[in-house]
Design a protein around this motif. Structure first.
Motif, short mmCIF file in Angstrom:
data_model
loop_
_atom_site.label_atom_id
_atom_site.label_comp_id
_atom_site.label_asym_id
_atom_site.label_seq_id
_atom_site.Cartn_x
_atom_site.Cartn_y
_atom_site.Cartn_z
N PRO A 80 17.98 2.08 9.25
CA PRO A 80 17.77 1.28 8.00
C PRO A 80 16.53 1.98 7.11
O PRO A 80 15.88 2.78 7.54
CB PRO A 80 17.07 0.03 8.47
CG PRO A 80 16.41 0.47 9.94
CD PRO A 80 17.33 1.56 10.22
N LEU A 81 16.62 1.33 5.81
CA LEU A 81 15.69 1.87 4.80
C LEU A 81 15.15 0.58 3.98
O LEU A 81 15.91 -0.04 3.23
CB LEU A 81 15.96 2.79 3.94
CG LEU A 81 14.96 3.34 2.88
CD1 LEU A 81 13.77 3.76 3.75
CD2 LEU A 81 15.62 4.25 1.77
N LEU A 82 14.12 0.05 4.13
CA LEU A 82 13.67 -1.13 3.35
C LEU A 82 13.57 -0.83 1.98
O LEU A 82 12.99 0.41 1.54
CB LEU A 82 12.36 -1.75 3.96
CG LEU A 82 12.37 -2.94 4.84
CD1 LEU A 82 12.75 -2.43 6.23
CD2 LEU A 82 11.27 -3.75 4.71
N GLN A 83 14.29 -1.45 0.94
CA GLN A 83 14.09 -1.07 -0.48
C GLN A 83 13.18 -1.97 -1.21
O GLN A 83 12.62 -1.55 -2.21
CB GLN A 83 15.65 -1.16 -0.76
CG GLN A 83 16.63 -0.32 -0.44
CD GLN A 83 16.42 1.26 -0.66
OE1 GLN A 83 15.79 1.37 -1.80
NE2 GLN A 83 16.98 1.97 0.25
N GLU A 84 13.14 -3.28 -0.70
CA GLU A 84 12.39 -4.15 -1.34
C GLU A 84 11.97 -5.30 -0.54
O GLU A 84 12.58 -5.77 0.33
CB GLU A 84 13.34 -4.91 -2.54
CG GLU A 84 12.44 -5.66 -3.59
CD GLU A 84 13.64 -6.39 -4.77
OE1 GLU A 84 12.89 -6.86 -5.49
OE2 GLU A 84 14.66 -5.87 -4.63
N LEU A 85 10.61 -5.69 -0.82
CA LEU A 85 9.97 -6.80 0.20
C LEU A 85 8.95 -7.59 -0.54
O LEU A 85 8.03 -6.93 -1.17
CB LEU A 85 9.20 -5.98 1.58
CG LEU A 85 8.61 -6.95 2.62
CD1 LEU A 85 9.49 -7.78 3.11
CD2 LEU A 85 8.02 -6.29 3.35
N ARG A 86 9.00 -8.70 -0.62
CA ARG A 86 8.16 -9.68 -1.20
C ARG A 86 8.32 -11.27 -0.82
O ARG A 86 9.33 -11.36 -0.31
CB ARG A 86 8.17 -9.71 -2.75
CG ARG A 86 9.54 -10.23 -3.26
CD ARG A 86 9.55 -10.27 -4.89
NE ARG A 86 10.53 -10.87 -5.28
CZ ARG A 86 11.53 -10.13 -6.04
NH1 ARG A 86 11.65 -8.89 -5.90
NH2 ARG A 86 12.76 -10.84 -6.44
N THR A 130 0.88 -1.17 0.05
CA THR A 130 0.13 -0.03 -0.02
C THR A 130 0.85 1.13 0.01
O THR A 130 0.49 2.16 -0.82
CB THR A 130 -0.89 -0.10 1.25
OG1 THR A 130 -1.76 -1.20 1.10
CG2 THR A 130 -1.76 1.30 1.34
N LEU A 131 1.77 1.40 0.96
CA LEU A 131 2.87 2.43 1.20
C LEU A 131 3.82 2.74 -0.31
O LEU A 131 3.95 3.91 -0.52
CB LEU A 131 3.69 2.60 2.13
CG LEU A 131 2.71 2.56 3.61
CD1 LEU A 131 3.70 2.38 4.82
CD2 LEU A 131 2.06 3.94 3.51
N GLN A 132 3.61 1.56 -1.03
CA GLN A 132 4.48 1.97 -2.17
C GLN A 132 4.09 2.84 -3.26
O GLN A 132 4.77 3.22 -4.02
CB GLN A 132 4.85 0.61 -2.88
CG GLN A 132 5.73 -0.39 -2.11
CD GLN A 132 6.88 0.19 -1.71
OE1 GLN A 132 7.89 0.57 -2.36
NE2 GLN A 132 7.13 0.35 -0.25
N GLY A 187 7.18 6.13 0.37
CA GLY A 187 6.58 4.79 1.15
C GLY A 187 7.52 4.16 1.86
O GLY A 187 7.10 3.48 3.00
N ASN A 188 8.59 3.87 1.15
CA ASN A 188 9.56 3.09 1.86
C ASN A 188 9.96 3.59 3.33
O ASN A 188 10.10 2.67 4.24
CB ASN A 188 10.91 2.85 0.86
CG ASN A 188 10.71 2.24 -0.24
OD1 ASN A 188 9.56 2.06 -0.77
ND2 ASN A 188 11.68 1.89 -0.96
N TRP A 189 10.23 4.90 3.40
CA TRP A 189 10.81 5.41 4.61
C TRP A 189 9.48 5.51 5.54
O TRP A 189 9.74 5.01 6.81
CB TRP A 189 11.08 6.93 4.23
CG TRP A 189 11.43 7.58 5.60
CD1 TRP A 189 12.86 7.73 6.00
CD2 TRP A 189 10.61 8.43 6.47
NE1 TRP A 189 12.78 8.58 7.07
CE2 TRP A 189 11.50 9.01 7.25
CE3 TRP A 189 9.23 8.79 6.19
CZ2 TRP A 189 11.20 9.82 8.51
CZ3 TRP A 189 9.07 9.57 7.51
CH2 TRP A 189 9.76 10.12 8.23
N LEU A 190 8.24 5.63 5.19
CA LEU A 190 7.16 5.51 6.19
C LEU A 190 6.97 4.33 6.89
O LEU A 190 6.76 3.93 7.93
CB LEU A 190 5.93 6.03 5.38
CG LEU A 190 5.50 7.32 5.05
CD1 LEU A 190 4.57 7.33 4.45
CD2 LEU A 190 5.54 8.33 6.48
N PHE A 191 7.23 3.09 5.98
CA PHE A 191 7.00 1.66 6.46
C PHE A 191 8.18 1.36 7.27
O PHE A 191 7.99 0.95 8.46
CB PHE A 191 7.31 0.86 5.29
CG PHE A 191 7.13 -0.54 5.48
CD1 PHE A 191 5.68 -1.15 5.61
CD2 PHE A 191 8.16 -1.33 5.92
CE1 PHE A 191 5.68 -2.48 6.18
CE2 PHE A 191 8.02 -2.83 6.18
CZ PHE A 191 6.94 -3.33 6.31
#
Length: 163
Positions: free
Chosen positions: A46-52, A19-21, A26-30
């Protein structure tokens, strides 16, 4: 008798991520929400870059707060990055009917890093999750900006059905 299920329904974290993408930052908010839930992760910025399912990529800057006495990326900061990537990948991979907890971690420190880092947790194959608990071994590489794995980790996640 054991029944098996594949990841068919995205968990809450993966739904929120997706949703945040669609939003700017969105990455920063998550990532900020994640660090509110698990504050120790904030120590590496940290900063999440990719998630699946089966994959998580997290980056972090090289800054003084994560240095050891040699001025390189601290071993435990690397472990923090590995656990973050491994945990988020596991959470995005298992069915919503299951839960997970890390129960062990082996780490190899291969070289020093003096750059920003990226932790990459990836499964070659997503297992089936059934009624019986399993020990899922999650491989994580912590890479420097050249793509060299200066730390490798194998995190054992205990995955079981929710009660």
């Amino acid at each position: 008798m054991t029944t098996t299920t594949q990841t068919s329904e995205a968990g809450a974290n993966l739904v929120l991520w997706n949703t945040l993408q669609r939003l700017p930052f969105g990455n920063w908010l998550f990532t900020q929400a994640l660090c509110l839930k698990a504050p120790y992760f904030r120590s590496v910025h940290p900063l999440l870059q990719e998630l699946r399912p089966g994959l998580c990529r997290v980056s972090a800057p090289n800054r003084r707060g994560v240095h050891n006495h040699l001025g390189t990326y601290h071993a435990i900061a690397s472990c923090n990055m590995a656990e973050l990537a491994g945990g988020m990948m596991t959470d995005a991979t298992i069915p919503t009917t299951h839960r997970w907890i890390p129960v062990g971690m082996t780490v190899e420190y291969k070289s020093k890093a003096t750059t920003a880092v990226t932790a990459l947790a990836a499964l070659d194959h997503i297992p089936e999750f059934g009624d019986d608990p399993i020990e899922l071994v999650v491989p994580v590489d912590v890479l420097d900006t050249d793509g060299t794995a200066f730390v490798t980790a194998r995190i054992t996640m205990h995955v079981s059905k929710k009660r």
